[in-house]
Design an enzyme around this catalytic site. Sequence first.
Site, PDB file in Angstrom:
ATOM      1  N   TYR A   1       0.839  -1.198   0.000  1.00  0.00           N
ATOM      2  CA  TYR A   1       0.000   0.000   0.000  1.00  0.00           C
ATOM      3  C   TYR A   1       0.880   1.256   0.000  1.00  0.00           C
ATOM      4  O   TYR A   1       0.676   2.183  -0.787  1.00  0.00           O
ATOM      5  CB  TYR A   1      -0.947   0.002   1.215  1.00  0.00           C
ATOM      6  CG  TYR A   1      -1.709   1.293   1.371  1.00  0.00           C
ATOM      7  CD1 TYR A   1      -2.741   1.615   0.495  1.00  0.00           C
ATOM      8  CD2 TYR A   1      -1.368   2.211   2.366  1.00  0.00           C
ATOM      9  CE1 TYR A   1      -3.423   2.823   0.616  1.00  0.00           C
ATOM     10  CE2 TYR A   1      -2.040   3.415   2.493  1.00  0.00           C
ATOM     11  CZ  TYR A   1      -3.062   3.716   1.616  1.00  0.00           C
ATOM     12  OH  TYR A   1      -3.729   4.914   1.713  1.00  0.00           O
TER      13      TYR A   1
ATOM     14  N   GLU B   1     -11.687   6.021   4.145  1.00  0.00           N
ATOM     15  CA  GLU B   1     -11.130   6.959   5.132  1.00  0.00           C
ATOM     16  C   GLU B   1     -12.172   7.291   6.192  1.00  0.00           C
ATOM     17  O   GLU B   1     -11.858   7.411   7.373  1.00  0.00           O
ATOM     18  CB  GLU B   1     -10.619   8.236   4.459  1.00  0.00           C
ATOM     19  CG  GLU B   1      -9.375   8.046   3.615  1.00  0.00           C
ATOM     20  CD  GLU B   1      -8.114   7.687   4.401  1.00  0.00           C
ATOM     21  OE1 GLU B   1      -8.082   7.847   5.634  1.00  0.00           O
ATOM     22  OE2 GLU B   1      -7.145   7.243   3.768  1.00  0.00           O
TER      23      GLU B   1
ATOM     24  N   TRP C   1      -5.666   2.841  10.151  1.00  0.00           N
ATOM     25  CA  TRP C   1      -5.775   2.545   8.723  1.00  0.00           C
ATOM     26  C   TRP C   1      -5.504   1.062   8.478  1.00  0.00           C
ATOM     27  O   TRP C   1      -6.095   0.451   7.600  1.00  0.00           O
ATOM     28  CB  TRP C   1      -4.807   3.421   7.912  1.00  0.00           C
ATOM     29  CG  TRP C   1      -4.857   3.076   6.464  1.00  0.00           C
ATOM     30  CD1 TRP C   1      -3.845   2.571   5.704  1.00  0.00           C
ATOM     31  CD2 TRP C   1      -5.982   3.178   5.572  1.00  0.00           C
ATOM     32  NE1 TRP C   1      -4.275   2.344   4.410  1.00  0.00           N
ATOM     33  CE2 TRP C   1      -5.583   2.714   4.305  1.00  0.00           C
ATOM     34  CE3 TRP C   1      -7.294   3.610   5.739  1.00  0.00           C
ATOM     35  CZ2 TRP C   1      -6.431   2.672   3.206  1.00  0.00           C
ATOM     36  CZ3 TRP C   1      -8.159   3.566   4.637  1.00  0.00           C
ATOM     37  CH2 TRP C   1      -7.722   3.100   3.389  1.00  0.00           C
TER      38      TRP C   1
END
Length: 193
Positions: free
Chosen positions: A17, A39, A47
Site C-alpha cells: 500500500y 477513510e 488505517w
Amino acid sequence: MSRRCAWVTKEPLYMEYHDKEWGVPVYDDQLLFEMLCLEGAQAGLSWWTILQKRENYRKAFDYFKAEKIVHYTDEKLQSLLEDKGIVRNKLKIKSVVTNAEAFLRLKEEYGSFANYIWGFVNHKPVVNHWKTAEEVPVSDAISDKMSKQLKKDGFKFVGSTICYSYMQAVGMVNDHTLECFCHPAHQKSTFRE
C-alpha cells in the site's frame, strides 16, 4: 538500502500500500469515492484495520459503484450491519449511501468528481519535504477548507483529519518523508503515474 516512511510496518499488505498507492495521484472517480468511504470508515480506528478489510468492503459495497449504492434498501443496510468483514457501525454504513448521493451530484455538476476534489489543491499535487514522520501534520488549512465544503455538499465522516488522510491516500498531498524512496526527490520525474 531502500527506506520507507517510518509508519510502515513489515506487513506485506502495508508495504505494498505504501509503495504503490499512498501519495500516488488518483484521478479515477470510482477509486476517489472508494478511498473517501474507506477513510470515513477509519474514523477512530487505524488505517491498518481498514486496509485488512478493504476487499470485504469492496464486495459488501458493490465495489463502490455509487449508482448502485444510492438504491440500497433497508434490508441491504441491515445485511451490512451483520457483515463481519467490515466495521459494523450504523452511522458509518449509512454515510456511504449519503456520500454516494453527494458524490453523484458533484460528479454531474463538475463533469467528474476528480475535477471537484482536485480543485482544493489547484489540480496539482502538493509535495512536502518532511524529514521525519513527526513533522507530518494530521490536518492543514486545505483539509479544513475541504472538510467544511464536503460537509456543506452533504458528505458525512469528512472531518479535517479524515480529509487530510484522504489527500495523502489519493496523492493530492505527497507526505513521504525525504529519506523514503517513494519521495519524488528520489524519482526520475516529479510524479509517479
